[in-house]
Design a protein around this motif. Structure first.
Motif, PDB file in Angstrom:
ATOM      1  N   SER A  89       0.868  -1.174   0.000  1.00 23.31           N
ATOM      2  CA  SER A  89       0.000   0.000   0.000  1.00 23.31           C
ATOM      3  C   SER A  89       0.906   1.226   0.000  1.00 23.31           C
ATOM      4  N   SER A  90       0.411   2.309  -0.585  1.00 20.48           N
ATOM      5  CA  SER A  90       1.249   3.491  -0.762  1.00 20.48           C
ATOM      6  C   SER A  90       0.405   4.746  -0.646  1.00 20.48           C
ATOM      7  N   TRP A  91       0.769   5.633   0.298  1.00 18.53           N
ATOM      8  CA  TRP A  91       0.160   6.962   0.330  1.00 18.53           C
ATOM      9  C   TRP A  91       0.869   7.817  -0.710  1.00 18.53           C
ATOM     10  N   GLU A  92       0.111   8.426  -1.606  1.00 13.38           N
ATOM     11  CA  GLU A  92       0.698   9.162  -2.728  1.00 13.38           C
ATOM     12  C   GLU A  92       0.021  10.514  -2.904  1.00 13.38           C
ATOM     13  N   VAL A 150      -3.657  -6.876   4.790  1.00 16.40           N
ATOM     14  CA  VAL A 150      -3.740  -6.219   3.476  1.00 16.40           C
ATOM     15  C   VAL A 150      -4.974  -5.308   3.452  1.00 16.40           C
ATOM     16  N   PRO A 151      -4.829  -4.021   3.098  1.00 18.25           N
ATOM     17  CA  PRO A 151      -5.944  -3.074   3.234  1.00 18.25           C
ATOM     18  C   PRO A 151      -7.155  -3.344   2.337  1.00 18.25           C
ATOM     19  N   VAL A 152      -6.984  -4.116   1.262  1.00 16.63           N
ATOM     20  CA  VAL A 152      -8.143  -4.395   0.397  1.00 16.63           C
ATOM     21  C   VAL A 152      -8.756  -5.770   0.702  1.00 16.63           C
ATOM     22  N   SER A 153      -8.300  -6.392   1.785  1.00 15.80           N
ATOM     23  CA  SER A 153      -8.802  -7.720   2.138  1.00 15.80           C
ATOM     24  C   SER A 153      -9.753  -7.625   3.331  1.00 15.80           C
ATOM     25  N   ASP A 154     -10.747  -8.513   3.385  1.00 17.52           N
ATOM     26  CA  ASP A 154     -11.633  -8.594   4.550  1.00 17.52           C
ATOM     27  C   ASP A 154     -10.936  -9.269   5.727  1.00 17.52           C
ATOM     28  N   VAL A 244      -3.691  10.097  -1.579  1.00 17.25           N
ATOM     29  CA  VAL A 244      -4.487   8.935  -1.996  1.00 17.25           C
ATOM     30  C   VAL A 244      -3.794   7.690  -1.456  1.00 17.25           C
ATOM     31  N   LEU A 245      -4.577   6.758  -0.905  1.00 17.57           N
ATOM     32  CA  LEU A 245      -4.002   5.471  -0.516  1.00 17.57           C
ATOM     33  C   LEU A 245      -4.241   4.475  -1.644  1.00 17.57           C
ATOM     34  N   MET A 246      -3.148   3.989  -2.224  1.00 15.99           N
ATOM     35  CA  MET A 246      -3.210   3.008  -3.308  1.00 15.99           C
ATOM     36  C   MET A 246      -2.830   1.620  -2.785  1.00 15.99           C
ATOM     37  N   ASN A 251       0.698  -8.780  -8.471  1.00 14.97           N
ATOM     38  CA  ASN A 251       0.058  -9.164  -9.735  1.00 14.97           C
ATOM     39  C   ASN A 251      -1.289  -8.459  -9.839  1.00 14.97           C
ATOM     40  N   GLY A 252      -1.548  -7.852 -10.988  1.00 17.17           N
ATOM     41  CA  GLY A 252      -2.830  -7.175 -11.168  1.00 17.17           C
ATOM     42  C   GLY A 252      -2.688  -5.665 -11.159  1.00 17.17           C
ATOM     43  N   ASP A 253      -3.822  -4.992 -11.297  1.00 12.13           N
ATOM     44  CA  ASP A 253      -3.837  -3.540 -11.427  1.00 12.13           C
ATOM     45  C   ASP A 253      -3.918  -2.857 -10.060  1.00 12.13           C
ATOM     46  N   PRO A 254      -3.357  -1.637  -9.963  1.00 11.17           N
ATOM     47  CA  PRO A 254      -3.475  -0.866  -8.726  1.00 11.17           C
ATOM     48  C   PRO A 254      -4.932  -0.532  -8.406  1.00 11.17           C
ATOM     49  N   VAL A 255      -5.246  -0.413  -7.128  1.00  9.08           N
ATOM     50  CA  VAL A 255      -6.600  -0.107  -6.666  1.00  9.08           C
ATOM     51  C   VAL A 255      -6.531   1.122  -5.753  1.00  9.08           C
ATOM     52  N   VAL A 256      -7.474   2.069  -5.931  1.00  9.85           N
ATOM     53  CA  VAL A 256      -7.570   3.201  -5.019  1.00  9.85           C
ATOM     54  C   VAL A 256      -8.330   2.735  -3.768  1.00  9.85           C
ATOM     55  N   VAL A 257      -7.670   2.755  -2.613  1.00 13.63           N
ATOM     56  CA  VAL A 257      -8.290   2.330  -1.358  1.00 13.63           C
ATOM     57  C   VAL A 257      -8.990   3.516  -0.691  1.00 13.63           C
ATOM     58  N   ILE A 258      -8.300   4.641  -0.595  1.00 12.73           N
ATOM     59  CA  ILE A 258      -8.871   5.882  -0.057  1.00 12.73           C
ATOM     60  C   ILE A 258      -8.625   7.002  -1.061  1.00 12.73           C
ATOM     61  N   PRO A 259      -9.682   7.574  -1.646  1.00 10.09           N
ATOM     62  CA  PRO A 259      -9.504   8.644  -2.645  1.00 10.09           C
ATOM     63  C   PRO A 259      -9.170   9.972  -1.966  1.00 10.09           C
TER      64      PRO A 259
END
Length: 262
Positions: A89-92, A150-154, A244-246, A251-259
């Protein structure tokens, strides 16, 4: 040389008369502290950056209002949280990351362009008959929370394996005329905060994270020559609203976690 009687002496301008008596800046010597008291997030607290100035303003002849204080901008940000072989995850700050802007405001989000409006600024309302002597100060540090999972996982299974952060800032001591917006840069400071935390998610809570170098931060630099303030450092959005938190998987495309908030 005295004034010729028939010519009225022009008083010194505010620009020529304001004097910076003292400037001090430092980053506290204590290392970053790590808090593993939560089963959901790791927290860390960096040492504080501090800036202090004493300023002398001789009598202001006209009906002018000047505010003197601190303005700060972020010039560079790397903030990566790695989760083993899953990704990171990356704050950008997208515009800064893509070199569309040189810097972004680090204002408190209310008192643009100032960093804050308590100890950080002082306002002089003319006309004044006496010297005005005052001090302005500010401090800054990081105190974020990073999820163990992982921030996009339940799932909240701990997989965090490292934290890397490297941010650079420019901090200016500035005087601004409230009526004309004339801006005088009085002092320029550069500073940087770096940290690397290694994490073993297999270990028990409270024993997972270790601070790697640097244990002590580089001390800030007071620049010998003042630098102009980039336009984006003076206006909305500030860094907190623009970030933005990405999630960037292996593997796979980046996802925006927090816009962004703006």
């Amino acid at each position: 040389m005295g004034c010729i009687q028939s010519i009225r002496c022009k008083p010194k301008s505010f620009r020529d008369s304001i004097i910076v008596l003292e400037v001090k800046t430092s980053i506290d010597s204590n290392p970053t502290s790590i808090d593993e008291s939560s089963s959901v997030v790791l927290r860390y607290r960096t040492p504080h950056f501090r800036a202090f100035a004493r300023v002398l303003v001789p009598p202001v002849a006209g009906k002018e209002t000047w505010t003197i204080g601190w303005i700060q901008a972020c010039n560079h940000m790397e903030f990566y949280n790695t989760y083993g072989n899953k990704g990171m995850s990356s704050w950008e700050l997208p515009d800064l990351r893509d070199s569309k802007i040189q810097a972004i405001s680090d204002s408190d989000g209310v008192n643009y362009p100032w960093y804050g409006n308590t100890t950080e600024t002082c306002t002089i309302v003319g006309p004044t008959k006496k010297d005005s002597k005052f001090s302005v100060s500010m401090n800054d540090n990081f105190y974020p929370s990073v999820t163990w999972g992982v921030p996009v996982s339940d799932s909240n299974v701990p997989q965090l394996s490292s934290i890397h952060r490297d941010q650079s800032f420019t901090t200016w001591l500035v005087a601004i005329n409230q009526a004309t917006s004339e801006t005088l840069v009085l002092q320029t400071i550069h500073w940087r905060m770096r940290l690397h935390i290694q994490v073993d998610p297999e270990r028990p809570l409270g024993q997972r994270a270790v601070l790697n170098e640097p244990f002590a931060q580089e001390q800030p630099q007071i620049m010998g020559k003042n630098e102009s303030i980039p336009p984006n450092a003076m206006v909305k959005p500030n860094a907190n609203d623009a970030q933005v938190l990405m999630w960037r998987p292996k593997n796979g495309d980046p996802v925006v976690v927090i816009p962004p908030k703006y």
